[in-house]
Write an enzyme that holds these catalytic residues in place. Structure first.
Site, PDB file in Angstrom:
ATOM      1  N   GLY A   2       0.672  -1.530   0.352  1.00  0.00           N
ATOM      2  CA  GLY A   2      -0.206   0.002  -0.485  1.00  0.00           C
ATOM      3  C   GLY A   2       1.082   1.514  -0.051  1.00  0.00           C
ATOM      4  N   GLU A   4      11.977   7.084 -28.891  1.00  0.00           N
ATOM      5  CA  GLU A   4      12.761   6.609 -29.321  1.00  0.00           C
ATOM      6  C   GLU A   4      12.776   5.315 -29.904  1.00  0.00           C
ATOM      7  OE1 GLU A   4      16.868   7.986 -28.408  1.00  0.00           O
ATOM      8  OE2 GLU A   4      16.310   9.366 -27.429  1.00  0.00           O
TER       9      GLU A   4
HETATM   10  N1  COS Z   1      21.199   3.179 -40.345  1.00  0.00           N
HETATM   11  C1  COS Z   1      21.746   3.444 -41.792  1.00  0.00           C
HETATM   12  N2  COS Z   1      20.652   3.556 -42.274  1.00  0.00           N
HETATM   13  C2  COS Z   1      18.819   3.061 -41.815  1.00  0.00           C
HETATM   14  C3  COS Z   1      18.894   2.631 -40.581  1.00  0.00           C
HETATM   15  C4  COS Z   1      19.976   2.626 -39.963  1.00  0.00           C
HETATM   16  N3  COS Z   1      19.743   2.409 -38.569  1.00  0.00           N
HETATM   17  N4  COS Z   1      17.309   2.088 -40.676  1.00  0.00           N
HETATM   18  C5  COS Z   1      17.052   2.930 -42.218  1.00  0.00           C
HETATM   19  N5  COS Z   1      18.231   2.784 -42.910  1.00  0.00           N
HETATM   20  C6  COS Z   1      17.996   2.928 -44.261  1.00  0.00           C
HETATM   21  C7  COS Z   1      17.667   2.048 -45.129  1.00  0.00           C
HETATM   22  O1  COS Z   1      18.672   0.831 -45.229  1.00  0.00           O
HETATM   23  C8  COS Z   1      16.952   2.490 -46.334  1.00  0.00           C
HETATM   24  O2  COS Z   1      17.597   2.441 -47.380  1.00  0.00           O
HETATM   25  P1  COS Z   1      17.498   3.096 -49.232  1.00  0.00           P
HETATM   26  O3  COS Z   1      16.626   3.200 -48.813  1.00  0.00           O
HETATM   27  O4  COS Z   1      19.044   3.457 -49.039  1.00  0.00           O
HETATM   28  O5  COS Z   1      16.900   1.813 -48.708  1.00  0.00           O
HETATM   29  C9  COS Z   1      16.519   3.857 -45.694  1.00  0.00           C
HETATM   30  O6  COS Z   1      17.376   4.247 -44.615  1.00  0.00           O
HETATM   31  C10 COS Z   1      14.326   3.724 -45.309  1.00  0.00           C
HETATM   32  O7  COS Z   1      14.927   2.345 -44.798  1.00  0.00           O
HETATM   33  P2  COS Z   1      13.758   1.146 -44.266  1.00  0.00           P
HETATM   34  O8  COS Z   1      13.192   0.804 -45.851  1.00  0.00           O
HETATM   35  O9  COS Z   1      13.746   0.164 -43.399  1.00  0.00           O
HETATM   36  O10 COS Z   1      12.279   2.599 -43.111  1.00  0.00           O
HETATM   37  P3  COS Z   1      10.858   2.059 -43.281  1.00  0.00           P
HETATM   38  O11 COS Z   1       9.813   3.707 -43.312  1.00  0.00           O
HETATM   39  O12 COS Z   1      10.050   0.942 -43.415  1.00  0.00           O
HETATM   40  O13 COS Z   1      11.431   1.829 -41.344  1.00  0.00           O
HETATM   41  C11 COS Z   1      12.224   2.090 -39.003  1.00  0.00           C
HETATM   42  C12 COS Z   1      12.405   2.161 -40.638  1.00  0.00           C
HETATM   43  C13 COS Z   1      10.741   1.496 -38.795  1.00  0.00           C
HETATM   44  C14 COS Z   1      13.492   1.066 -38.597  1.00  0.00           C
HETATM   45  C15 COS Z   1      11.966   3.463 -38.992  1.00  0.00           C
HETATM   46  O14 COS Z   1      10.778   4.288 -39.190  1.00  0.00           O
HETATM   47  C16 COS Z   1      12.167   3.736 -37.585  1.00  0.00           C
HETATM   48  O15 COS Z   1      13.283   3.668 -36.554  1.00  0.00           O
HETATM   49  N6  COS Z   1      10.928   4.240 -36.839  1.00  0.00           N
HETATM   50  C17 COS Z   1      10.528   4.992 -35.028  1.00  0.00           C
HETATM   51  C18 COS Z   1      11.592   6.069 -35.482  1.00  0.00           C
HETATM   52  C19 COS Z   1      11.321   6.565 -33.371  1.00  0.00           C
HETATM   53  O16 COS Z   1      12.388   5.627 -32.956  1.00  0.00           O
HETATM   54  N7  COS Z   1      10.699   7.211 -33.703  1.00  0.00           N
HETATM   55  C20 COS Z   1      10.786   7.582 -32.049  1.00  0.00           C
HETATM   56  C21 COS Z   1      11.449   9.321 -32.931  1.00  0.00           C
HETATM   57  S1  COS Z   1      12.654  10.275 -31.320  1.00  0.00           S
HETATM   58  S2  COS Z   1      11.596   9.863 -29.604  1.00  0.00           S
END
Ligand code: COS
Length: 385
Positions: free
Chosen positions: A340, A363
């Protein structure tokens, strides 16, 4: 466990711990209850030179890395995960400049941040672009030697309190993830204002606000990296700052555990301290196991990143998931051990349980982290075939 920190790292950790115990603990409950932004604590951290621990020496910092930042965040979060965010959110807003800034940009912004004269913030998230970071609608249109920003960023830590913002906006919608760019925007720029201030479950001493851009003109020299690299700037930044969230979670878990352990020795039921009951002992042991495992993982992830490892996304995501899930579990159990009393606002574990929740969300949610981990695993299997 002896983590064999260097003399400097131990000094940084001890200094942060002292500030946490002497300055943050006494105000944590009040600042949480009243939603007070910790300007006084920011000043103490600035006077102690802690803002500069991860900033290169040539820009007035101490020249450390993610590990030094994580050690500070962990210790501050042990006392208050919300107050620690003024510091950690500045790290998130600063890393794009450290990683991608030109000499001029670094020289202009990093010294003031290192001295704690200016706080920073990171603007990626929008109302309809959370996990789907590539869904952002904020635009930046080139116009002569300026860019014009329009749009609204949501849930921005340090929003309104920070002076320096690194903002991701769309410069070419036809190019998908390669159509984003990153910019430095200063507070006070005409057309840049702050919207709704959020009323949150936890981390209430941290301010979370909207950033509103209405025909906000910024000079072209505020572009970070090159046009089209904004998504990369965001992803590479988050790869380095997610261990910061993990260390915040670790600190919250440690803080809750310390309270529960102390209480279990003081609380007498059935004529004995409750720490003499095996039911409580096993809970305490499980909490300690999880915290130590999280600390090993977080510290090693930081060393992996600072050591210059090439592949860091998976490791960073793993540490964030593990430490934040640990924080949630440990804080819930700390409330349970304290019964509690644990549920009452006079005791700090109720707040720690509320603070812990966000570490599983921001993040990148822990579900998104698992996507990152799984995709890396599958990719590595394809490469090795
Ligand atoms: N490092 C380097 N490049 C990256 C990467 C990383 N960690 N993650 C993705 N990329 C690149 C990919 O290689 C891709 O490149 P190409 O266009 O040359 O192929 C491009 O970025 C797009 O990547 P992907 O197709 O994987 O993107 P998605 O739209 O599918 O999204 C996630 C990927 C889901 C991982 C991303 O949107 C994400 O991190 N979302 C969460 C966001 C977040 O943390 N929000 C909080 C904000 S701050 S509080």
């Amino acid at each position: 466990m002896n983590y064999f920190l260097t003399e400097e790292q131990q000094m940084i950790k001890d200094l942060a711990a002292k500030i946490a115990d002497e300055k943050i603990k006494p105000v944590a409950l009040k600042y949480d209850e009243e939603g007070i932004f910790p300007r006084d604590i920011v000043k103490v951290l600035a006077d102690s030179d802690l803002f500069g621990v991860y900033i290169p020496e040539e820009y007035g910092g101490f020249g450390g890395g993610i590990f030094e930042m994580a050690l500070v965040v962990e210790e501050l979060s042990r006392a208050c995960g919300g107050i620690a965010l003024a510091y950690a959110g500045t790290g998130l807003g600063t890393y794009p400049i450290i990683l991608f800034g030109t000499e001029e940009q670094k020289a202009k912004y990093l010294p003031d941040i290192a001295q704690g004269k200016k706080l920073a913030a990171f603007g990626l998230t929008e109302a309809n672009a959370g996990s789907d970071a590539a869904g952002i609608q904020t635009t930046a249109k080139a116009d002569g030697d300026e860019y014009i920003l329009n749009g609204t960023k949501q849930w921005i830590t340090n929003g309104g309190e920070a002076e320096v913002y690194t903002v991701i906006a769309c410069t070419d919608r036809s190019k998908g993830a390669r159509g984003f760019s990153a910019f430095i925007v200063e507070k006070g720029t005409p057309g840049f204002s702050f919207g709704k201030k959020e009323n949150k479950m936890g981390i209430r001493a941290s301010v979370t606000s909207e950033l509103v851009f209405e025909d906000c003109r910024i000079p072209r020299e505020n572009l970070l990296a090159r046009e089209g690299m904004g998504f990369l700037v965001a992803m590479k930044t988050l790869d380095r700052t997610r261990p910061g969230v993990a260390s915040q979670a670790l600190g919250i878990a440690q803080g809750a555990f310390d309270e529960a352990l102390k209480y279990s020795g003081e609380r007498v039921q059935f004529d004995k301290p409750i720490s003499s009951f095996q039911a409580i002992q096993h809970m305490l042991a499980d909490m300690a196991i999880q915290i130590e495992a999280a600390r090993c993982l977080v510290y090693q992830t930081c060393r992996h990143i600072d050591g210059g490892a090439k592949s860091i996304s998976k490791e960073s995501a793993i540490s964030k998931v593990f430490a934040s899930d640990t924080a949630m579990k440990v804080t819930v159990d700390a409330v349970q051990v304290m019964g509690g009393y644990g549920y009452m606002k006079e005791y700090p574990v109720e707040k720690m349980m509320r603070d812990a929740k966000i570490t599983q969300i921001y993040e990148g949610t822990n579900q998104i982290q698992r996507n990152v981990i799984a995709l890396e695993l599958i990719k590595s299997q394809k490469v090795s075939k």
